[in-house]
Design an enzyme around this catalytic site. Sequence first.
Site, PDB file in Angstrom:
ATOM      1  N   ASP A  13      76.156  -9.880  71.836  1.00 37.73           N
ATOM      2  CA  ASP A  13      75.309 -10.947  72.379  1.00 37.73           C
ATOM      3  C   ASP A  13      76.095 -11.974  73.190  1.00 37.73           C
ATOM      4  O   ASP A  13      75.719 -13.142  73.262  1.00 37.73           O
ATOM      5  CB  ASP A  13      74.533 -11.678  71.252  1.00 37.73           C
ATOM      6  CG  ASP A  13      73.792 -10.717  70.362  1.00 37.73           C
ATOM      7  OD1 ASP A  13      73.200  -9.778  70.904  1.00 37.73           O
ATOM      8  OD2 ASP A  13      73.816 -10.890  69.130  1.00 37.73           O
ATOM      9  N   GLY A  15      76.337 -11.963  76.332  1.00 39.54           N
ATOM     10  CA  GLY A  15      75.738 -12.106  77.660  1.00 39.54           C
ATOM     11  C   GLY A  15      76.244 -11.036  78.619  1.00 39.54           C
ATOM     12  O   GLY A  15      76.231 -11.228  79.839  1.00 39.54           O
ATOM     13  N   LYS A  16      76.667  -9.896  78.064  1.00 45.44           N
ATOM     14  CA  LYS A  16      77.207  -8.822  78.911  1.00 45.44           C
ATOM     15  C   LYS A  16      76.180  -8.293  79.904  1.00 45.44           C
ATOM     16  O   LYS A  16      76.527  -7.944  81.023  1.00 45.44           O
ATOM     17  CB  LYS A  16      77.692  -7.645  78.045  1.00 45.44           C
ATOM     18  CG  LYS A  16      78.849  -7.976  77.152  1.00 45.44           C
ATOM     19  CD  LYS A  16      79.230  -6.790  76.301  1.00 45.44           C
ATOM     20  CE  LYS A  16      78.157  -6.373  75.314  1.00 45.44           C
ATOM     21  NZ  LYS A  16      77.845  -7.319  74.250  1.00 45.44           N
ATOM     22  N   ASN A  38      70.230  -0.340  69.478  1.00 49.93           N
ATOM     23  CA  ASN A  38      70.570  -1.525  68.678  1.00 49.93           C
ATOM     24  C   ASN A  38      70.955  -2.675  69.609  1.00 49.93           C
ATOM     25  O   ASN A  38      70.897  -3.841  69.236  1.00 49.93           O
ATOM     26  CB  ASN A  38      71.721  -1.234  67.683  1.00 49.93           C
ATOM     27  CG  ASN A  38      72.904  -0.509  68.314  1.00 49.93           C
ATOM     28  OD1 ASN A  38      72.832  -0.055  69.446  1.00 49.93           O
ATOM     29  ND2 ASN A  38      73.993  -0.402  67.578  1.00 49.93           N
ATOM     30  N   ALA A  39      71.364  -2.354  70.824  1.00 51.16           N
ATOM     31  CA  ALA A  39      71.753  -3.377  71.801  1.00 51.16           C
ATOM     32  C   ALA A  39      70.507  -4.052  72.383  1.00 51.16           C
ATOM     33  O   ALA A  39      69.416  -3.498  72.348  1.00 51.16           O
ATOM     34  CB  ALA A  39      72.552  -2.731  72.921  1.00 51.16           C
ATOM     35  N   GLY A  40      70.710  -5.240  72.913  1.00 53.65           N
ATOM     36  CA  GLY A  40      69.615  -5.926  73.592  1.00 53.65           C
ATOM     37  C   GLY A  40      70.218  -6.728  74.727  1.00 53.65           C
ATOM     38  O   GLY A  40      70.957  -7.670  74.489  1.00 53.65           O
ATOM     39  N   HIS A  41      69.967  -6.302  75.950  1.00 50.61           N
ATOM     40  CA  HIS A  41      70.546  -6.985  77.097  1.00 50.61           C
ATOM     41  C   HIS A  41      69.439  -7.675  77.884  1.00 50.61           C
ATOM     42  O   HIS A  41      68.517  -7.025  78.363  1.00 50.61           O
ATOM     43  CB  HIS A  41      71.324  -5.979  77.962  1.00 50.61           C
ATOM     44  CG  HIS A  41      72.549  -5.446  77.261  1.00 50.61           C
ATOM     45  ND1 HIS A  41      73.142  -4.253  77.588  1.00 50.61           N
ATOM     46  CD2 HIS A  41      73.288  -5.960  76.255  1.00 50.61           C
ATOM     47  CE1 HIS A  41      74.199  -4.074  76.799  1.00 50.61           C
ATOM     48  NE2 HIS A  41      74.289  -5.087  75.986  1.00 50.61           N
ATOM     49  N   THR A  42      69.551  -9.003  77.975  1.00 53.21           N
ATOM     50  CA  THR A  42      68.501  -9.783  78.642  1.00 53.21           C
ATOM     51  C   THR A  42      68.912 -10.090  80.075  1.00 53.21           C
ATOM     52  O   THR A  42      69.978 -10.664  80.310  1.00 53.21           O
ATOM     53  CB  THR A  42      68.265 -11.104  77.867  1.00 53.21           C
ATOM     54  OG1 THR A  42      68.027 -10.767  76.505  1.00 53.21           O
ATOM     55  CG2 THR A  42      67.082 -11.876  78.426  1.00 53.21           C
ATOM     56  N   ARG A 144      79.047  17.032  62.040  1.00 51.50           N
ATOM     57  CA  ARG A 144      78.662  18.219  62.814  1.00 51.50           C
ATOM     58  C   ARG A 144      77.285  18.740  62.418  1.00 51.50           C
ATOM     59  O   ARG A 144      77.040  19.938  62.376  1.00 51.50           O
ATOM     60  CB  ARG A 144      79.739  19.304  62.697  1.00 51.50           C
ATOM     61  CG  ARG A 144      81.003  18.875  63.422  1.00 51.50           C
ATOM     62  CD  ARG A 144      82.221  19.537  62.919  1.00 51.50           C
ATOM     63  NE  ARG A 144      82.466  19.149  61.545  1.00 51.50           N
ATOM     64  CZ  ARG A 144      83.534  19.527  60.861  1.00 51.50           C
ATOM     65  NH1 ARG A 144      84.422  20.311  61.406  1.00 51.50           N
ATOM     66  NH2 ARG A 144      83.709  19.133  59.632  1.00 51.50           N
ATOM     67  N   GLN A 225      77.358  -4.256  72.075  1.00 57.65           N
ATOM     68  CA  GLN A 225      77.912  -4.971  70.917  1.00 57.65           C
ATOM     69  C   GLN A 225      79.242  -5.641  71.293  1.00 57.65           C
ATOM     70  O   GLN A 225      79.436  -5.936  72.459  1.00 57.65           O
ATOM     71  CB  GLN A 225      78.085  -4.033  69.701  1.00 57.65           C
ATOM     72  CG  GLN A 225      76.764  -3.546  69.086  1.00 57.65           C
ATOM     73  CD  GLN A 225      76.212  -2.299  69.744  1.00 57.65           C
ATOM     74  OE1 GLN A 225      76.928  -1.358  70.036  1.00 57.65           O
ATOM     75  NE2 GLN A 225      74.913  -2.269  69.988  1.00 57.65           N
ATOM     76  N   THR A 240      79.088  -2.115  63.538  1.00 52.67           N
ATOM     77  CA  THR A 240      78.216  -1.041  63.968  1.00 52.67           C
ATOM     78  C   THR A 240      79.002   0.268  63.804  1.00 52.67           C
ATOM     79  O   THR A 240      80.168   0.252  63.393  1.00 52.67           O
ATOM     80  CB  THR A 240      77.687  -1.275  65.408  1.00 52.67           C
ATOM     81  OG1 THR A 240      76.643  -0.328  65.660  1.00 52.67           O
ATOM     82  CG2 THR A 240      78.787  -1.150  66.462  1.00 52.67           C
ATOM     83  N   PRO A 305      67.353 -15.001  63.857  1.00 57.19           N
ATOM     84  CA  PRO A 305      68.176 -16.119  64.337  1.00 57.19           C
ATOM     85  C   PRO A 305      69.646 -15.742  64.246  1.00 57.19           C
ATOM     86  O   PRO A 305      70.066 -15.087  63.296  1.00 57.19           O
ATOM     87  CB  PRO A 305      67.859 -17.265  63.359  1.00 57.19           C
ATOM     88  CG  PRO A 305      67.072 -16.687  62.256  1.00 57.19           C
ATOM     89  CD  PRO A 305      66.602 -15.308  62.650  1.00 57.19           C
ATOM     90  N   ASP A 334      77.193 -23.938  79.806  1.00 58.73           N
ATOM     91  CA  ASP A 334      76.191 -24.996  79.968  1.00 58.73           C
ATOM     92  C   ASP A 334      75.617 -25.471  78.628  1.00 58.73           C
ATOM     93  O   ASP A 334      75.174 -26.609  78.511  1.00 58.73           O
ATOM     94  CB  ASP A 334      75.057 -24.506  80.882  1.00 58.73           C
ATOM     95  CG  ASP A 334      74.462 -23.190  80.400  1.00 58.73           C
ATOM     96  OD1 ASP A 334      75.245 -22.244  80.164  1.00 58.73           O
ATOM     97  OD2 ASP A 334      73.226 -23.118  80.239  1.00 58.73           O
TER      98      ASP A 334
HETATM   99  P1  IMP Z   1      73.589  -1.254  63.558  1.00 59.40           P
HETATM  100  O1  IMP Z   1      74.345  -1.189  64.840  1.00 59.40           O
HETATM  101  O2  IMP Z   1      72.088  -1.301  63.741  1.00 59.40           O
HETATM  102  O3  IMP Z   1      74.012  -0.212  62.574  1.00 59.40           O
HETATM  103  O4  IMP Z   1      73.949  -2.672  62.854  1.00 59.40           O
HETATM  104  C1  IMP Z   1      75.249  -2.948  62.344  1.00 59.40           C
HETATM  105  C2  IMP Z   1      75.647  -4.398  62.619  1.00 59.40           C
HETATM  106  O5  IMP Z   1      75.823  -4.575  64.018  1.00 59.40           O
HETATM  107  C3  IMP Z   1      74.597  -5.435  62.204  1.00 59.40           C
HETATM  108  O6  IMP Z   1      75.252  -6.607  61.787  1.00 59.40           O
HETATM  109  C4  IMP Z   1      73.851  -5.718  63.496  1.00 59.40           C
HETATM  110  O7  IMP Z   1      73.241  -6.992  63.501  1.00 59.40           O
HETATM  111  C5  IMP Z   1      74.995  -5.645  64.491  1.00 59.40           C
HETATM  112  N1  IMP Z   1      74.568  -5.295  65.856  1.00 59.40           N
HETATM  113  C6  IMP Z   1      74.222  -4.087  66.321  1.00 59.40           C
HETATM  114  N2  IMP Z   1      73.912  -4.162  67.632  1.00 59.40           N
HETATM  115  C7  IMP Z   1      74.093  -5.442  67.996  1.00 59.40           C
HETATM  116  C8  IMP Z   1      73.989  -6.135  69.248  1.00 59.40           C
HETATM  117  O8  IMP Z   1      73.671  -5.579  70.296  1.00 59.40           O
HETATM  118  N3  IMP Z   1      74.265  -7.464  69.213  1.00 59.40           N
HETATM  119  C9  IMP Z   1      74.657  -8.101  68.082  1.00 59.40           C
HETATM  120  N4  IMP Z   1      74.790  -7.498  66.904  1.00 59.40           N
HETATM  121  C10 IMP Z   1      74.520  -6.175  66.858  1.00 59.40           C
END
Ligand code: IMP
Length: 432
Positions: A13, A15-16, A38-42, A144, A225, A240, A305, A334
């Site tokens: 997170d 800001g990549k 699992n990633a979230g890029h805004t 495998r 991540q 992760t 949060p 900022d």
């Molecule tokens: P997983 O990747 O879903 O297995 O989660 C393992 C850990 O990585 C947890 O603490 C998640 O909150 C964290 N995590 C996984 N992806 C992200 C991400 O893109 N940003 C921030 N934390 C992440």
Amino acid sequence: MPNVVIVGTQWGDEGKGKIVDVFTEFADVVVRFQGGNNAGHTLVVNGEKTILHLIPSGVLSPKVVCVIGNGVVLDPEVCLQEIEKIKAKGFLKKEGSLLISETAHVIFPYHKRIDRLREDNKGSEKIGTTGRGIGPTYEDKMARMGIRMCELIDADLLRRRLESILPEKNLYIEKNLNGQPFSFDEIYEPYYRYGEQLKQYVTNTPLFLREKIKKKKNILFEGAQGTSLDVDHGTYPYVTSSNTVSGNACSGGGVGPTDIDAVIGVSKAYTTRVGSGPFPTELHDATGGHLQKEGAEFGSTTGRPRRCGWLDLVVLRHAARVNGLTGLVLTKLDILSGLKEIKVCTAYRYGGKVLKEFPGSIEVLEECEPIYETLRGWEEPLTGIKKIAKLPVPAQKYLKRIEKGAGLPIIMVSLGASREAHIFIKNPFRKN
Ligand code: IMP
């Protein structure tokens, strides 16, 4: 020709996504090489917000080819939904603008169920995963017993692989996790259809990248991540399940170390973390509240949060070392406007000793007390500033302190979510 890797230096997170979107102007190809949805890029372009979980952040630039590399774990349902959403916004129009590696592993419903049941059963020891099945899919890859894209898109192969794997998965879910097993058809029927729809994108992506490298095209490798979530170099087991460091751009993208020209680390001007695990500079006071509120620190994947705290130079130095960073991008400077004082952690105190380097054991890290240096803050908002010299003097001093502490040049400072809100100091794609 430069091929550039971008990675997170903290707990994700940083800001990549926005930085990749800005750098995409100079790239011909953008590659995701690890992680999954699992990633979230805004990304914010012309005031419009787009959140991506799987497709590379380069997708909002029509001239680039986006590649989902072999190191990624792919949820086909999410991938198709994301493609549809992006197409509805007018992107991904050109054929061949999205490629998926034939050897990327597929996330199945049993992976997600195992991920969630394990977390539920762990109680207070939970990792706080995103519940997207990421860990169980990487486990199967290493054991495998995974299913890859080249098998998903072949109905017969998919049937054979599922027939051999599903009984073991069901046994584990029922006996070990007290969960509901899956019927064969409930997985096979939708998944072979997803395979049919995704087939058009699936190819030998390392070969594609080699051809681009031969033609001296610019490739941008986009990490997800951050370094402290890396399975080898992070706060294990609160990490992760993939290598988030720059080295994985090679194995997860299918290129060699000699193909990489620059490695850029992205760091927030402070620190955040979602999920459980040690976080030495975490703040539980009004300043932490300020960072969370002003920085809108809520996860873009799960909405949780984010925990907030001061910038940690020990974490940054560790990231610089294990990634071989050549430059740093500092985001969200900022958000610090309005704070009277800014603290930066320079080392840890542990059992009467001073630790200057990040420890491998989380038991040690949990006991570490941050040693802070206090700098003057600034009142002024930083909106619209385009030159380092126009930043308030305390902000300039903060940047200098970070460069000294990390032993790295800051090549860019980001001052807001929108594509234009940044100051470029040195472009890794240009010899300037
Ligand atoms: P997983 O990747 O879903 O297995 O989660 C393992 C850990 O990585 C947890 O603490 C998640 O909150 C964290 N995590 C996984 N992806 C992200 C991400 O893109 N940003 C921030 N934390 C992440």
